[in-house]
Design an enzyme around this catalytic site. Structure first.
Site, short mmCIF file in Angstrom:
data_model
loop_
_atom_site.label_atom_id
_atom_site.label_comp_id
_atom_site.label_asym_id
_atom_site.label_seq_id
_atom_site.Cartn_x
_atom_site.Cartn_y
_atom_site.Cartn_z
CB ALA A 40 90.97 71.44 47.05
CD GLU A 70 91.96 63.59 56.05
OE1 GLU A 70 92.29 64.95 56.05
OE2 GLU A 70 91.93 63.08 54.98
CD GLN A 111 97.52 24.25 65.55
OE1 GLN A 111 98.16 23.81 64.94
NE2 GLN A 111 97.46 23.88 66.91
#
Lengths: 259, 382
Positions: free
Chosen positions: B129, B245, B282
């Site tokens: 937090a 992270e 394509q």
């Protein structure tokens, strides 16, 4: 309690397999993995030893090129050690020859109980476990869905078409295990690391007192003489429901004698 | 995700990959939509993940961790988990990593035994937090205070956008114990059942199976021995955590891009328009190749950075740049996959529909693109 589990290392089913055109046998040149049908036996063995409060689980396998990848998976699940029979002379060995080799290897382990899958996912003969029991001269129980052990006796629930039979037999015995009866545990990180240090006893046929003429292509009593593609499945019948669809379904099921 | 030969991966990486892959195929992928609808992942999933060792990278073995940090193993694990195509599942399950990392590195033996050990087995859940309602990326200006009163800190303030904030048993919280600026910040471990702590669930665009919360601290008393490290050292812990992270989020984004590619490829091979398979047009083939090209480039970069982390390097700028590249590639791949799938990608429950909604959080969470570029420019001495 000492449990041995027969495990087969097979080509990865996710990769299209190839047959050797000269022998009609499966090409096993790439890395081999643990046959999923054997993971149920490994899990049951671990649970039996845990329930017994101690003991060991030994893997017994026969594979080319000293392949241990599949054994490492089962060791990472928690098996204690392994015996691997690997010998160039074993190429082309049939089901009975395999049973003789595994029986000799199992004789070195002297287990109270031997577990095996009902059949392998590559060969599918479904005969090797019972042939091992025959070679070793011990009791054999097939299609087990549940196994309990106490006082030298096994209580086994044996899967049948209608339900299951309750069977008892003395140990040592060989029991083949039906797939899907337990949820094999996932190999954990710690299990994977520990597996690297677990002993794998690698032996050849000479170590087992087996003559090369009794195994391999030379000693095999089976031969795959031809391989043909399975017939392509025909397209099903499409019925347009114009209010009578239910009757067509009922008639079809009646024709199959399902209803 | 990667099966081709690579100079980086060892046998144990491959074996762990197989185990996680089986877990994902059997227990995760078939259920991610149901969990999105339920707004949470099942509690039992943490136990299974704990038994496999999914939480253990970087934590000491005496508390149930792997006993080492292996950025490549972590990359393998994250990308296999990501192949389920649900960032919500991943965020919920892995809030432990961001919540526990500061405890693993700076906590006392007592706090590690209390918090890290049960989180490793899945018996407890941890969350980090930091962000506050008054500001997100400007971490140095947080206003939640912790005042020492006897043997306790007394915490007041609020935190928001907290992953697993509703269900976390332990919260690793950035608090101000000193004056203004980064030197006044400390990290405290706060028990989830502390009196004075209240939580409000936030509804989101994506990550539906991951709970996200705003937390309120009203005179929450926290034993002073649950302070991590020394007072005033919290800012460096946060910065350190962000680095891990960010490469994690890059790795996930690359895998999510691969999921988009796989979904689009399968559809293009199956679906026909104007008398031809989509893949025979394509314009569709070029879209697929462009997706594949960007995914492969980021994957190669990510593996190299993970390897360098294992060598002891600290490539802060490149990790920030990779996060920008990987999340932009993910945004591109989600869009192109949606274009190829057409209306099917607009149906709730479709994998590409879910990932399309989750693009934004990958590009913002753990540091926005703008902050990443700014960080990289400062690292480059610009």
């Amino acid at each position: 309690m000492k449990v041995a589990v027969c495990v087969k290392q097979i080509p990865d089913p996710a990769v299209p397999g190839e047959l050797d055109p000269s022998t009609n046998t499966l090409n096993r040149d790439d890395k081999l993995i643990l046959d999923e049908s054997d993971s149920f036996g490994v899990e049951l063995a671990l649970q039996l030893v845990e329930a017994a409060g101690g003991g060991s689980v030994t893997l017994v396998s026969m594979a080319p090129r000293s392949e241990v990848s599949g054994l490492r998976t089962a060791l990472a699940m928690g098996a204690d050690d392994a015996v691997l029979v690997s010998d160039d002379a074993l190429a082309g060995t049939d089901a009975l020859g395999t049973a003789k080799v595994l029986g000799a290897a199992l004789g070195r382990v002297e287990p109270d109980l031997i577990l095996a899958g009902v059949e392998s996912s590559d060969g599918y003969t479904g005969t090797v476990p019972e042939q091992i029991a025959g070679v070793m001269g011990i009791a054999s129980v097939t299609f087990a869905k549940k196994i309990e052990a106490s006082d030298g006796m096994l209580s086994i629930q044996r899967q049948t078409d209608d339900g299951y039979d309750e069977v008892t037999c003395p140990m040592p015995a060989l029991v083949s295990v039906t797939g899907g009866v337990v949820e094999p545990r996932y190999p954990s990180f710690k299990g994977i690391m520990a597996a690297k240090k677990k002993p794998v006893d690698q032996v050849g046929i000479a170590d087992l007192g087996i003559d090369a003429s009794a195994v391999g292509f030379a000693g095999s009593r089976q031969e795959t003489v031809a391989v043909v593609d399975a017939e392509a499945r025909e397209a099903g019948e499409i019925v347009i429901d114009e209010g009578e669809g239910f009757q067509r379904i009922a008639d079809f099921l009646a024709e199959l004698k399902v209803i | 995700m990667i099966t081709a030969s690579s100079p980086f991966y060892t046998d144990e990486h491959h074996e762990f990959r197989e185990s996680v892959r089986r877990f994902v195929a059997e227990e995760v992928t078939p259920n991610v939509h149901e969990w999105d609808m339920a707004g949470e992942i099942p509690r039992d999933l943490y136990y299974t993940a704990g038994a496999i060792g999914i939480f253990g990278d970087g934590f000491e073995s005496e508390y149930g961790g792997h006993g080492r940090r292996d950025a490549l193993l972590r990359l393998v694990m994250l990308q296999e988990l990501s192949m389920a195509g649900s960032g919500g599942f991943l965020a919920a399950l892995l809030s432990n990593y961001i919540g526990l990392s500061p405890i693993g590195r700076f906590g006392t033996d007592e706090i590690k035994a209390k918090v890290v050990a049960p989180c490793m087995t899945g018996d407890a859940i941890s969350a980090l937090a930091i962000t506050e309602p008054s500001g997100g990326s400007d971490v140095a200006r947080i206003t939640t205070t912790a005042r020492l009163d006897g043997d306790d800190y007394v915490v007041n303030g609020s935190k928001t956008f907290i992953t697993s904030g509703m269900r976390a048993d332990y919260l690793t919280v950035a608090v101000r114990t000193g004056g203004e600026g980064p030197a006044g910040i400390s990290m405290l471990v706060i028990d989830g059942d502390s009196p004075g702590l209240s939580r409000t669930k936030l509804d989101k665009m994506g990550w539906l199976s991951s709970d996200t919360a705003t937390l309120y601290f009203d005179d929450v008393r926290v034993p002073a021995d649950q302070l991590l490290g020394e007072e005033g050292t919290g800012f460096s812990m946060i910065v350190n955590n962000f680095n891990a992270e960010r490469i994690d989020m890059a790795a996930q984004s690359i895998a999510f891009s691969r999921v988009c590619f796989n979904e689009a490829l399968a559809w293009a091979r199956e679906r026909s328009t104007f008398g031809r398979k989509l893949a025979e047009h394509q314009v569709i083939r070029h879209k697929l190749v462009e997706m594949d090209r960007r995914i492969n480039a980021d994957q190669a970069w990510c593996e190299l950075l993970a390897w360098r982390l294992n060598q002891g390097d600290d490539p802060v700028a490149e990790i920030a740049e990779l996060k920008v590249s990987a999340t932009q590639a993910f945004e591109f791949c989600a869009r192109e996959a949606a274009q190829i799938l057409g209306g099917a990608s607009y149906l709730r429950g479709d994998t590409v529909e879910r990932l399309y909604r989750e693009v934004r959080v990958q590009a913002i969470g753990g540091g926005s693109e703008e902050i990443m570029r700014d960080l990289a420019s400062r690292q480059l001495g610009l």
